[in-house]
Design a protein around this motif. Sequence first.
Motif, mmCIF file in Angstrom:
data_model
loop_
_atom_site.group_PDB
_atom_site.id
_atom_site.type_symbol
_atom_site.label_atom_id
_atom_site.label_comp_id
_atom_site.label_asym_id
_atom_site.label_seq_id
_atom_site.Cartn_x
_atom_site.Cartn_y
_atom_site.Cartn_z
ATOM 1 N N GLU A 17 7.495 10.539 -8.567
ATOM 2 C CA GLU A 17 7.210 10.234 -9.974
ATOM 3 C C GLU A 17 5.972 10.947 -10.498
ATOM 4 O O GLU A 17 5.488 10.638 -11.595
ATOM 5 C CB GLU A 17 7.071 8.708 -10.153
ATOM 6 C CG GLU A 17 8.398 7.972 -9.922
ATOM 7 C CD GLU A 17 8.287 6.466 -10.094
ATOM 8 O OE1 GLU A 17 7.139 5.961 -10.254
ATOM 9 O OE2 GLU A 17 9.331 5.791 -10.048
ATOM 10 N N MET B 153 5.272 5.564 -0.857
ATOM 11 C CA MET B 153 4.585 6.860 -0.942
ATOM 12 C C MET B 153 5.508 7.926 -1.519
ATOM 13 O O MET B 153 5.107 8.719 -2.387
ATOM 14 C CB MET B 153 4.086 7.269 0.451
ATOM 15 C CG MET B 153 2.966 6.399 0.991
ATOM 16 S SD MET B 153 2.609 6.709 2.740
ATOM 17 C CE MET B 153 1.981 8.392 2.676
ATOM 18 N N ARG C 74 2.817 11.248 -9.139
ATOM 19 C CA ARG C 74 1.466 10.741 -8.882
ATOM 20 C C ARG C 74 0.933 11.189 -7.518
ATOM 21 O O ARG C 74 0.034 10.559 -6.954
ATOM 22 C CB ARG C 74 1.449 9.218 -9.005
ATOM 23 C CG ARG C 74 1.715 8.719 -10.417
ATOM 24 C CD ARG C 74 1.561 7.219 -10.557
ATOM 25 N NE ARG C 74 2.607 6.495 -9.858
ATOM 26 C CZ ARG C 74 3.831 6.231 -10.349
ATOM 27 N NH1 ARG C 74 4.161 6.671 -11.555
ATOM 28 N NH2 ARG C 74 4.710 5.539 -9.648
ATOM 29 N N VAL D 293 -0.253 11.870 -0.647
ATOM 30 C CA VAL D 293 -1.204 10.885 -1.169
ATOM 31 C C VAL D 293 -2.434 10.898 -0.260
ATOM 32 O O VAL D 293 -2.495 11.680 0.700
ATOM 33 C CB VAL D 293 -0.589 9.465 -1.250
ATOM 34 C CG1 VAL D 293 0.588 9.453 -2.203
ATOM 35 C CG2 VAL D 293 -0.187 8.952 0.119
ATOM 36 N N GLU E 195 -5.527 5.126 -7.716
ATOM 37 C CA GLU E 195 -4.974 3.774 -7.725
ATOM 38 C C GLU E 195 -4.505 3.372 -6.330
ATOM 39 O O GLU E 195 -3.832 4.148 -5.635
ATOM 40 C CB GLU E 195 -3.784 3.717 -8.698
ATOM 41 C CG GLU E 195 -3.086 2.373 -8.751
ATOM 42 C CD GLU E 195 -1.748 2.455 -9.489
ATOM 43 O OE1 GLU E 195 -1.172 1.383 -9.750
ATOM 44 O OE2 GLU E 195 -1.286 3.570 -9.778
ATOM 45 N N ASN F 129 -3.182 7.109 -4.913
ATOM 46 C CA ASN F 129 -2.466 8.215 -5.552
ATOM 47 C C ASN F 129 -3.460 9.106 -6.301
ATOM 48 O O ASN F 129 -4.682 8.912 -6.186
ATOM 49 C CB ASN F 129 -1.351 7.688 -6.465
ATOM 50 C CG ASN F 129 -1.877 6.795 -7.585
ATOM 51 O OD1 ASN F 129 -3.048 6.863 -7.965
ATOM 52 N ND2 ASN F 129 -1.007 5.949 -8.119
ATOM 53 N N TYR G 92 3.895 -2.465 -4.739
ATOM 54 C CA TYR G 92 5.109 -2.493 -3.917
ATOM 55 C C TYR G 92 5.131 -3.662 -2.931
ATOM 56 O O TYR G 92 6.204 -4.155 -2.589
ATOM 57 C CB TYR G 92 5.236 -1.186 -3.131
ATOM 58 C CG TYR G 92 5.391 0.037 -3.997
ATOM 59 C CD1 TYR G 92 6.645 0.460 -4.421
ATOM 60 C CD2 TYR G 92 4.278 0.775 -4.410
ATOM 61 C CE1 TYR G 92 6.790 1.602 -5.219
ATOM 62 C CE2 TYR G 92 4.409 1.906 -5.200
ATOM 63 C CZ TYR G 92 5.668 2.312 -5.601
ATOM 64 O OH TYR G 92 5.805 3.418 -6.388
ATOM 65 N N PHE H 73 -1.922 2.016 -4.852
ATOM 66 C CA PHE H 73 -0.580 1.760 -5.374
ATOM 67 C C PHE H 73 0.227 0.745 -4.571
ATOM 68 O O PHE H 73 1.190 0.163 -5.089
ATOM 69 C CB PHE H 73 0.216 3.065 -5.483
ATOM 70 C CG PHE H 73 0.341 3.826 -4.188
ATOM 71 C CD1 PHE H 73 1.356 3.542 -3.292
ATOM 72 C CD2 PHE H 73 -0.562 4.845 -3.877
ATOM 73 C CE1 PHE H 73 1.476 4.241 -2.109
ATOM 74 C CE2 PHE H 73 -0.442 5.554 -2.693
ATOM 75 C CZ PHE H 73 0.577 5.248 -1.802
ATOM 76 N N GLU I 2 5.822 7.460 -5.227
ATOM 77 C CA GLU I 2 4.628 7.925 -5.954
ATOM 78 C C GLU I 2 4.660 9.449 -6.127
ATOM 79 O O GLU I 2 4.374 9.974 -7.207
ATOM 80 C CB GLU I 2 3.359 7.514 -5.200
ATOM 81 C CG GLU I 2 3.071 6.023 -5.210
ATOM 82 C CD GLU I 2 2.773 5.479 -6.592
ATOM 83 O OE1 GLU I 2 1.831 5.972 -7.237
ATOM 84 O OE2 GLU I 2 3.499 4.564 -7.029
#
Length: 587
Positions: free
Chosen positions: A299, A293, A301, A310, A270, A266, A276, A272, A296
């Motif tokens: 939210e 994805m 990111r 991403v 990170e 992200n 998950y 990410f 992310e």
Amino acid sequence: MTYPVRRFDAVIVGGGGAGLRAALQTSKAGLNTAVLSKVFPTRSHTVAAQGGISASLGNVQEDRWDWHMYDTVKGSDWLGDQDAIEFMTRAAPDAVIELEHMGMPFDRVESGKIYQRPFGGHTAEHGKRAVERACAVADRTGHAMLHTLYQQNVRANTQFFVEWMALDLVRNEAGDVIGVTALEMETGEVFILHAKAVLFATGGGGRIYASSTNAFMNTGDGLGMAARAGIPLEDMEFWQFHPTGVAGAGVLITEGVRGEGGILLNCNGERFMERYAPTVKDLASRDVVSRAMAMEIFEGRGCGKNKDHVLLKVDHLGADKIIEKLPGIREIAINFAGVDPIKDPIPVVPTTHYMMGGIPTNYRGQVVVPQGDNPEAVVNGFYAAGECACASVHGANRLGTNSLLDLVVFGKAAGDTMISYIQTQETWKELPADAGEFTRQRLARLENQTGGEDVDALRTELQRMVQSHAGVFRTDAILKDGVQKVLALAERVKKTEIKDKSKVWNTARSEALELDNLIEVAKATLTSAEARKESRGAHASDDHPDRDDEVWMKHTLWHAADNSLTYKEVHTKPLTVDYIKPAKRVY
């Protein structure tokens, strides 16, 4: 007006992997086989498959077909038919070795055996660890498969009708399928192709979405023809969003990149997926990765100026490995994302990729429609294989690399079943007096329509509507609104107009006819999705976040005539092994 008639033992609509594999069976059996394709066969959409074909060969580490079956059932979120899944996973090793013997140039390990890479959702010992199961030709596996099968068909004297478009099924009074009407695109002439058996291998309909990894020709033609002929469509609510389409372009970046060690990041740098799917991380099932994805990005990111994607990082693999194992991906990244993955990460976003639903079939490739007390009544003379078919090995979510396996296993199975059926037919069943009349009326309407809708504008409106109403996350309100909108669009599709009335290479006419198919696929998708009040696999509802096995362990069947749904139970009984019982799906 009657159309000229040409007769064949077998007519196969679609020149991709499934169609070519079926044609190879029928042609080698000495049957007069015709393959129709809108494009030259080696340009069929199978050519776009990159990462590999799954089979439990165990060339790199121990593997077993029943582990492959478990992963496929789990990946399907327990909506896959376990008899068909067992049939496919048992047949996988022989299918791959058969391709190798045909000359498919698989990558090799040091011992000389076929190279296999890890892939999302494929595990050993029922989920304990990732396993190398994807047999690959670098990142051009589908390309190699398609050329191999085409060469074999040339050798077997299969007859190809290139740049021909099938328009409608021909059925007799008993409901048997006895041919298709087809348009020769070069001349604009229409023919009836009279057959003892017809196979649809027309691929997916991903062009109902605005953002798709599908080619522009993937307009759901087989599904549209089946729906107009009274055949229901199964499980059309389930569309797979591939986690890694190039942001802004939609071009596919294979899961094989993550199989080789690529990781998703992200905007904070990170990894990410550890949050998950803590066990298999970036190699979780596609629906799990896509939703992660999307979350992310939702939210905040996400990456880039608009925080709308991403990053897929591969530079740590080293230039040599990228050039050897992922040369096509590097080329795509440079051309479509403007980045060289040897140096920089690739911007990616979930993109519509694969249709789990389709024309209902059994594992023999026969089209089956519920009739009276028989939920599996066979439609005589009609077969389907590949993405347009729903033997339901993929259920609510397909595992990566099972698509190429589906093509060859069920293409061959359908070919064998067709041979057995054709051998019982002494001659062709008589064409009805009005054969081709429905097609004539459709073409006449396009010819005479004035003051109608613009095809291109209407198609774009449809694609944007489906994208916004049947995406990665869904709600009851959004789906209900989508059903009303798609039904309104369907009324407008009945009034499309083309300005060019010429016959020779009239692409305007072809696109109008393709839109007739797209609208059927879109109606089936929205109606089926609105009805399913749970989250399962690729169908994720914010209003119904949990899977509901008590109520929804069943397939949807959408009927075009009145836009209605009926249901049938999932085949939980495998052929020989024990039933794999539903469990919570975690990676």
